[in-house]
Design a protein around this motif. Sequence first.
Motif, PDB file in Angstrom:
ATOM      1  N   HIS A 161       1.313   2.410  -5.200  1.00  0.00           N
ATOM      2  CA  HIS A 161      -0.052   1.852  -5.323  1.00  0.00           C
ATOM      3  C   HIS A 161      -1.041   3.003  -5.552  1.00  0.00           C
ATOM      4  CE1 HIS A 161      -3.927   0.061  -4.496  1.00  0.00           C
ATOM      5  NE2 HIS A 161      -4.060   0.772  -3.396  1.00  0.00           N
TER       6      HIS A 161
ATOM      7  N   ARG B 274       1.504  -7.879  -4.785  1.00  0.00           N
ATOM      8  CA  ARG B 274       1.000  -7.180  -3.591  1.00  0.00           C
ATOM      9  C   ARG B 274       0.458  -8.171  -2.564  1.00  0.00           C
ATOM     10  NH1 ARG B 274      -3.405  -3.364  -4.507  1.00  0.00           N
ATOM     11  NH2 ARG B 274      -2.825  -2.432  -2.532  1.00  0.00           N
ATOM     12  N   ALA B 275      -0.226  -9.205  -3.052  1.00  0.00           N
ATOM     13  CA  ALA B 275      -0.819 -10.174  -2.116  1.00  0.00           C
ATOM     14  C   ALA B 275       0.275 -10.856  -1.290  1.00  0.00           C
ATOM     15  CB  ALA B 275      -1.644 -11.210  -2.869  1.00  0.00           C
TER      16      ALA B 275
ATOM     17  N   TYR C 244       1.829  -8.373   1.135  1.00  0.00           N
ATOM     18  CA  TYR C 244       0.926  -8.184   2.273  1.00  0.00           C
ATOM     19  C   TYR C 244       1.017  -9.372   3.237  1.00  0.00           C
ATOM     20  CZ  TYR C 244      -3.305  -7.325   4.976  1.00  0.00           C
ATOM     21  OH  TYR C 244      -4.186  -7.111   6.007  1.00  0.00           O
TER      22      TYR C 244
ATOM     23  N   ALA D 143      -5.264  -4.753  -7.546  1.00  0.00           N
ATOM     24  CA  ALA D 143      -5.248  -5.918  -6.648  1.00  0.00           C
ATOM     25  C   ALA D 143      -5.174  -7.217  -7.440  1.00  0.00           C
ATOM     26  CB  ALA D 143      -6.498  -5.910  -5.771  1.00  0.00           C
TER      27      ALA D 143
ATOM     28  N   ARG E 183       1.615 -13.974   7.472  1.00  0.00           N
ATOM     29  CA  ARG E 183       0.707 -15.020   6.960  1.00  0.00           C
ATOM     30  C   ARG E 183       1.496 -16.021   6.134  1.00  0.00           C
ATOM     31  NH1 ARG E 183      -5.113 -12.703   5.787  1.00  0.00           N
ATOM     32  NH2 ARG E 183      -5.200 -11.227   7.492  1.00  0.00           N
TER      33      ARG E 183
ATOM     34  N   ASP F  15      -6.823   5.172   0.605  1.00  0.00           N
ATOM     35  CA  ASP F  15      -6.277   4.235   1.607  1.00  0.00           C
ATOM     36  C   ASP F  15      -5.799   4.958   2.867  1.00  0.00           C
ATOM     37  OD1 ASP F  15      -6.670   1.650   0.675  1.00  0.00           O
ATOM     38  OD2 ASP F  15      -4.881   1.667  -0.598  1.00  0.00           O
TER      39      ASP F  15
ATOM     40  N   LYS G 140      -6.840  -2.469   7.267  1.00  0.00           N
ATOM     41  CA  LYS G 140      -5.696  -3.381   7.260  1.00  0.00           C
ATOM     42  C   LYS G 140      -4.432  -2.689   7.766  1.00  0.00           C
ATOM     43  CE  LYS G 140      -6.202  -4.356   2.762  1.00  0.00           C
ATOM     44  NZ  LYS G 140      -7.347  -3.458   2.584  1.00  0.00           N
TER      45      LYS G 140
ATOM     46  N   LYS H 110     -11.126 -13.028  -2.561  1.00  0.00           N
ATOM     47  CA  LYS H 110     -11.229 -11.710  -3.194  1.00  0.00           C
ATOM     48  C   LYS H 110     -10.741 -11.664  -4.643  1.00  0.00           C
ATOM     49  CE  LYS H 110      -9.526  -6.963  -2.967  1.00  0.00           C
ATOM     50  NZ  LYS H 110      -8.548  -6.052  -2.396  1.00  0.00           N
TER      51      LYS H 110
ATOM     52  N   HIS I 273       0.826  -1.206   0.000  1.00  0.00           N
ATOM     53  CA  HIS I 273       0.000   0.000   0.000  1.00  0.00           C
ATOM     54  C   HIS I 273       0.864   1.261   0.000  1.00  0.00           C
ATOM     55  CE1 HIS I 273      -2.852  -3.028   1.421  1.00  0.00           C
ATOM     56  NE2 HIS I 273      -3.788  -2.243   0.972  1.00  0.00           N
TER      57      HIS I 273
ATOM     58  N   ASP J 108      -8.853   0.794  -7.982  1.00  0.00           N
ATOM     59  CA  ASP J 108      -8.191   0.168  -6.826  1.00  0.00           C
ATOM     60  C   ASP J 108      -8.153  -1.343  -7.015  1.00  0.00           C
ATOM     61  OD1 ASP J 108      -7.017   0.158  -4.284  1.00  0.00           O
ATOM     62  OD2 ASP J 108      -8.947  -0.062  -3.254  1.00  0.00           O
TER      63      ASP J 108
ATOM     64  N   SER K 116     -13.121   0.416  -0.202  1.00  0.00           N
ATOM     65  CA  SER K 116     -12.463  -0.834   0.187  1.00  0.00           C
ATOM     66  C   SER K 116     -13.370  -2.063   0.047  1.00  0.00           C
ATOM     67  CB  SER K 116     -12.010  -0.689   1.645  1.00  0.00           C
ATOM     68  OG  SER K 116     -11.086  -1.684   1.954  1.00  0.00           O
ATOM     69  N   PHE K 117     -12.749  -3.196  -0.304  1.00  0.00           N
ATOM     70  CA  PHE K 117     -13.460  -4.484  -0.412  1.00  0.00           C
ATOM     71  C   PHE K 117     -13.913  -4.908   0.991  1.00  0.00           C
ATOM     72  CE2 PHE K 117     -13.387  -9.191  -0.757  1.00  0.00           C
ATOM     73  CZ  PHE K 117     -14.132  -9.371  -1.920  1.00  0.00           C
TER      74      PHE K 117
HETATM   75  P1  ADP Z   1      -9.090  -2.992  -0.632  1.00  0.00           P
HETATM   76  O1  ADP Z   1      -9.279  -1.870   0.332  1.00  0.00           O
HETATM   77  O2  ADP Z   1     -10.206  -3.191  -1.580  1.00  0.00           O
HETATM   78  O3  ADP Z   1      -8.717  -4.267   0.110  1.00  0.00           O
HETATM   79  P2  ADP Z   1      -6.399  -2.119  -1.062  1.00  0.00           P
HETATM   80  O4  ADP Z   1      -5.892  -1.034  -1.903  1.00  0.00           O
HETATM   81  O5  ADP Z   1      -6.395  -1.918   0.421  1.00  0.00           O
HETATM   82  O6  ADP Z   1      -7.856  -2.573  -1.527  1.00  0.00           O
HETATM   83  O7  ADP Z   1      -5.475  -3.358  -1.400  1.00  0.00           O
HETATM   84  C1  ADP Z   1      -5.810  -4.649  -1.078  1.00  0.00           C
HETATM   85  C2  ADP Z   1      -4.594  -5.512  -1.228  1.00  0.00           C
HETATM   86  O8  ADP Z   1      -4.087  -5.895   0.042  1.00  0.00           O
HETATM   87  C3  ADP Z   1      -4.975  -6.849  -1.859  1.00  0.00           C
HETATM   88  O9  ADP Z   1      -5.111  -6.764  -3.195  1.00  0.00           O
HETATM   89  C4  ADP Z   1      -3.846  -7.694  -1.410  1.00  0.00           C
HETATM   90  O10 ADP Z   1      -2.734  -7.413  -2.186  1.00  0.00           O
HETATM   91  C5  ADP Z   1      -3.668  -7.200  -0.009  1.00  0.00           C
HETATM   92  N1  ADP Z   1      -4.416  -8.032   0.927  1.00  0.00           N
HETATM   93  C6  ADP Z   1      -5.472  -7.730   1.667  1.00  0.00           C
HETATM   94  N2  ADP Z   1      -5.858  -8.769   2.434  1.00  0.00           N
HETATM   95  C7  ADP Z   1      -5.013  -9.750   2.144  1.00  0.00           C
HETATM   96  C8  ADP Z   1      -4.863 -11.089   2.590  1.00  0.00           C
HETATM   97  N3  ADP Z   1      -5.681 -11.599   3.494  1.00  0.00           N
HETATM   98  N4  ADP Z   1      -3.884 -11.830   2.059  1.00  0.00           N
HETATM   99  C9  ADP Z   1      -3.037 -11.316   1.149  1.00  0.00           C
HETATM  100  N5  ADP Z   1      -3.131 -10.057   0.681  1.00  0.00           N
HETATM  101  C10 ADP Z   1      -4.098  -9.289   1.176  1.00  0.00           C
END
Ligand code: ADP
Length: 218
Positions: free
Chosen positions: A28, A135-136, A139, A127, A145, A58, A63, A177, A24, A123, A101-102
Amino acid sequence: MNVNNLNRIVLEIKNNFQHDFSGHDWYHIERVYTNAMKIQEIEGGNVEIICYLAILHDISDHKLNGGKLNNGGSEAEKIMKKLNLDHTLIARVCPLIDEISFKGSGVSDKNSCLESKIVQDADRLDAIGAIGIARAFAYGGNNDRPMFVPELKAQDHDSFEVYANSKSHTINHFYEKLLLIADRMHTSTGKKMAKERHDFMVLFLDQFYKEWGTPQSL
Ligand code: ADP
Ligand code: NI
């Protein structure tokens, strides 16, 4: 649009996000802004609102802020007021921040206007695809994790609270997601942009499972 004010808010946000290693960071925000502008060129919508919404979206994500839900609007208002930005602009942008946000696989999106839909699409584009994958895992590593735990099956969420409190492995995040996003884009331009990124994630997962193989017992 007042470019001087825009530069001031960009500086403030760059400063806020300089120590983020969770995917983030400022880049981003910048990519969301760029994608939002590409969508706006075709779909329309107020450029100034989209621009501020993308830059501030953001500002207080659950998160990143220790778990506070729906806190972005009030944080954005504080910053915009501190910089003496126009009251009408503040009143239009801030109520939209917490719409972006999701909120969970089983929670429907509530976007009150085109500008909110465009920034949410932008946004979400960031993702998914190659950047979304990167990014995943960034994160996941940043939040202790595991990458993948094959015994743990995909989980769904029917409320924002359940989604925000779930702790799973990063591969599960694709099912809760990332793979759902292409179908949940609002604008037809966003949908078109999502297709290639979605297909790339499917390819990535196929390859990931192929390389992981079937574990031999130790
Ligand atoms: P949103 O607010 O819709 O979640 P963001 O800009 O905050 O969008 O970005 C979300 C990003 O954070 C996801 O695309 C992923 O890269 C990361 N993320 C959120 N939750 C997780 C998770 N549980 N595991 C891995 N990555 C996550
Ligand atoms: Ni974002």
